[in-house]
Design an enzyme around this catalytic site. Structure first.
Site, PDB file in Angstrom:
ATOM      1  CB  THR A 164      -0.901  -0.006   1.255  1.00 30.36           C
ATOM      2  OG1 THR A 164      -1.713  -1.166   1.211  1.00 30.36           O
ATOM      3  CG2 THR A 164      -1.762   1.241   1.326  1.00 30.36           C
ATOM      4  CG  HIS A 217      -0.639   0.599  -4.287  1.00 33.49           C
ATOM      5  ND1 HIS A 217      -0.407   0.163  -5.567  1.00 33.49           N
ATOM      6  CD2 HIS A 217      -1.043  -0.508  -3.597  1.00 33.49           C
ATOM      7  CE1 HIS A 217      -0.668  -1.145  -5.652  1.00 33.49           C
ATOM      8  NE2 HIS A 217      -1.040  -1.568  -4.461  1.00 33.49           N
TER       9      HIS A 217
END
Lengths: 347, 347, 347, 347
Positions: free
Chosen positions: C44, C47
């Site tokens: 994450t 990202h």
């Protein structure tokens, strides 16, 4: 194949047994004849030998006892397809009726009309034994051969341990006979994080440690409950496996169980037991399970998988290996408390 | 808002209560002040009133008892967002600590450090009551208003009935006090196919029939167990809901339970109880559950859904509606066995 | 305590981050300030760093990312009692609302209004972090200190593995990122008898073997499904743990799943996936579970118990240990596929 | 007993059937001959009649189709004890092998080697049918006689509805063929608080309302999802019962399912279906179950109990009663969408 075989026979409604030569039986339709290679002795067999009140009420001589065994398929009755001659097998000796509510809803292990081979009909303390095809368990070649006669009591342990979540749980086991000892190994193999074994017999306590118990205690000693509660941060254990059937062990076990815990009861009390239901079950929001036999055949698949993956060391529990003809000696060893599991080999 | 309110006060460590005018309390941060519209009486309140040994050990006067109620939000403490002034509410009166193992794993109803409002701190037999925001239950407008003060004992029933599968099951309920009676309605609404209600009190048996029991029996009569076993084809009931706490009812109840059945125990025995664990639990492969309180807040959602769908008729259980000032009369009605559920309304 | 701290800051709605000196925040009521000792990097975070479409839709700069960490309590906001200064802690970074249906029925991990620290509010890639008391997890001293920043992804693995029975089961794991790799260790520790790990990246396959997988395969190779089916006697695996989110892996995984098996899906497909529901789920009578986050806090207790009992070796998954200021280098290592788990230490 | 009987025969690998006079079969060992009194028509029979691609791949003419029936025992093969001549019976037409993993672990309904009577071997569209004793279901006299030929599809409904908790739940049913319609009645009888029925066919929607659905909607209309979400307070339904196998219905159904809900899929899509697994299953933490057949024989006990307690009104689903010789007309009625359940009576 020989026409006669050696057999342990409960011939009379009285203590003792006879070692006799009897005819090898012939398998009927749907039955399998197995040449017994090893049979192990259960406490039930001692009851039958000693002819205690339970045996007097249940057993109808003449009977060949014995319900823990492994062997090779020797002959097939008509219509049998599940095994072939020479296959190594054991068997579930609880023969379920297949027709009652329990049998038809996944609870065949508590069939209303169960017959137990070795108790209600001839069993496996003999050169050969007859089993229904439905009850035969074909052994995976990966299972250590010496363990194959222990699947019945090992199955009791697997059934009890896996009757609820066990991974990441703390576990107290009250009573370390063979099934309690097996349960230690099963619980550890299945992710129990701490196993507390409670047993009055010093020899069995030593074996409990060998089986992997994290803490082995004599329930008769001072401060046992306090020690376990302290080790669990005052919370108590997540799971109680009651393997003794003794009222004091049950009382101690329930006192150790945490609020919201699981108690699985396999040990069979010989008479009614007094329990503080309010404190020990209701306010605790506990779940109590009666455990009997082995699930047919879910437990057998689980047991086979664990054994085939080499995740269970049962060796410490096997204390003696004798000939079938030494049955009386096996009884003495069990009576003395010296033996735990005795494996008998027919000649 | 008035500055004082009427309250039932356990003022002394002795039998009885006083009806007094006391100051209306002020909600602290995270607390809600509720104007009580109806409060119903529980057996616990009678114990407190009579000052029995349990009450002597647990209650610290002065105390406003009462833990079953409904009302309207009157004022909010700092930070409260779950409700607003005027909302109709009830509340879970078990205040869980939120920090113990049980609270953090979905078992807050058996919190290790639970405090019960109306028992361990002031409750709802008053014009106003203070509740933590976390415990407030905002009432659906679809719930019959008269039932809103009954959610605590109804929740006990819902928790017990839905603690395992109930649809398509036969059920025996031992003990038809308010919770046992509610359980009849809940079991029928949730698909139980036959409910057998067992109760010694004739008036309660009549109410049990009104609640929808299929067969209502006096456990003291001859042949009760036989009749139920026969009705279930000799199998016994799938589910036992034990609501009496009485040793004889427990013994009878377990004798009715089928092999592989579920026994959910909510009634609280006042002392240890002797049970034939081998016959009644172990060989049966039974599951026994201790049930306490209501699941927070799964039970509340279930209860609300059933009430809002108009699936429960609780009316027969409400035997009396009195003023809060008639508290002593409510006690008499309960002592006589004449009353089941008494609803009190503050003036 | 210093008044400023080093922090990774997503300052702009654009790729990249800045390493900045920012004020140490002050804990409000019910909040805890923790001095971060180690923080590990999740996909994450990559990202967010790369500012991909998901990040563009979800992240509102400026933001301090980071949701996997461990540290010491530095200061307490008003009313905090669960921890004290100096306690070693980690935290569940999903902050649940506490008021929705899911939160009130044991499903807070899928709260309707969840906020994730490090995603929706400041997180742990900094010298200090602020956490709500309810989310703090006090570390057992028995947990290896180096593992304490990994509890978030380890919890994903524990949640997935223990979402159904795992003891005595065969398991296929599709995708061996950090969570898939952790799942291997957890499954083996909890009694899985054979774990098949499927992963396209050769380095990760090597780590999968170190984690204890019984058979590690490249799903792109010939005959992978056949090999696993053969190893399971033609039956297929009992349990599928889908950890990749890749349509081909899902298709392969379901083809391996036995009739009556469990598929637990944690990997997140980036778009809708086509599946043969009739063949793969319906005729198979399969159970499919969507898995998200960690159960609050059942998973945490399980994880702590397994770690404290020294049953999990996580070391092979930790490929790099860097300074927090080397954040950009950590990103490069992850982008290259060279790194699996990178632990960052603030200076 | 006559030596010949009327039978519907799929004589050729081509569309259509013949009504023929054929010999009455003789039951072998363990088999039961039943005189068929009523047989009802399933969509499968229409596939066989129309000779669609599925039928072409599965059916080997000549075959007597028909797998939903009731009748009276006419003759017993050797060794049969479960029933006697004259007993009223139905039967589970999935004949399980009894030997695979699934059969031995309580999952016989998804046996790896299942044979379906009426599909893989002769069935019940004839004057007489042969069944294995193990599959016979002796009818309780309390079951409405006219419902006895519907136990197969009713069992599908009971299996699906009771595959998870249903009491106090909201339920969406997508697809109101016979099984979807039965599911409405079963869900309501078992405590579902709101049942939303979604069906494109207006006639079936009318029947859905008769079966007790709280809200019946045409999924093709505007705002259907919004309406259901609003009715559930924005949360979505607790349980989705997918009975259509249609991709659009699946998509709609999953969009209605609440976070943490259960989706039980019985309808069989004819090809792979695209689903947003991330949104619809994973982030939702949903549980998806593939449902096939009926549990042997737990579902049968549940179904019998509900019918015997008069808790299910199936009448609205029975749209036509014809003679067995009117088989072609039954096919037309089904093709036209005019009929739902057609019961055929041999002469």
């Amino acid at each position: 194949m020989a026409s006669t075989m050696q057999a342990v026979v409960k011939a009379q409604a009285a203590p003792g047994v006879e070692i006799r030569e009897v005819p090898v039986p012939t398998p009927g339709p749907g039955e399998v004849l197995v040449r017994v290679q090893a049979a192990s002795v259960c406490g039930t067999d001692l009851h039958i030998y000693e002819w205690d009140p339970w045996a007097q009420g249940r057993i109808h001589p003449p009977l060949i006892p014995g319900h823990e065994f492994a062997g090779a398929v020797a002959a097939l009755g008509a219509g049998v397809t599940a095994v072939k001659e020479g296959d190594l097998v054991s068997a579930e000796m609880h023969v379920a009726c297949g027709k009652c509510l329990q049998c038809r809803t996944g609870l065949a292990h508590v069939c209303q009309h169960v017959r137990i081979l070795g108790v209600d009909a001839n069993g496996a303390f003999a050169g050969y034994a007859i089993l229904p095809e439905t009850n035969i368990w074909k052994l995976s070649p990966a299972i250590p051969h010496d363990y194959a006669s222990l699947l019945d009591p090992l199955g009791n342990a697997v059934h009890t341990v896996l009757a609820g979540p066990i991974a990441a749980k703390t576990v107290a086991i009250t009573g370390c006979g063979a099934i309690g000892l097996f349960s230690i190994a099963v619980a550890k193999a299945c992710g129990a994080t701490r196993v507390f074994a409670l047993e009055v017999n010093a020899h069995r306590r030593a074996v409990a440690a060998e089986m992997g118990a994290d803490l082995v205690l004599d329930p008769g000693a001072e401060g046992v409950a306090e020690q376990i509660l302290e080790t669990t941060g005052g919370t108590g254990v997540d799971v109680l496996l009651e393997m003794s059937g003794h009222p004091k062990a049950m009382e101690l076990g329930f006192s150790l169980l945490r609020t919201g815990g699981r108690a699985s009861l396999l040990g069979i009390p010989s008479r009614p037991v007094e329990l503080d239901f309010a404190r020990d079950i209701i306010f605790k929001g506990a779940t109590v399970q009666g455990i009997n036999g082995r699930k047919m055949f879910e437990t057998w698949f689980q047991m086979e998988a664990l054994l085939a993956a080499n995740m269970l060391n049962l060796e410490p529990v096997i204390t003696h290996r004798l000939k079938l003809s030494q049955f009386a000696e096996a009884m003495k060893l069990l009576q003395s408390g010296e033996a735990i599991k005795v494996i008998l080999k027919p000649e």
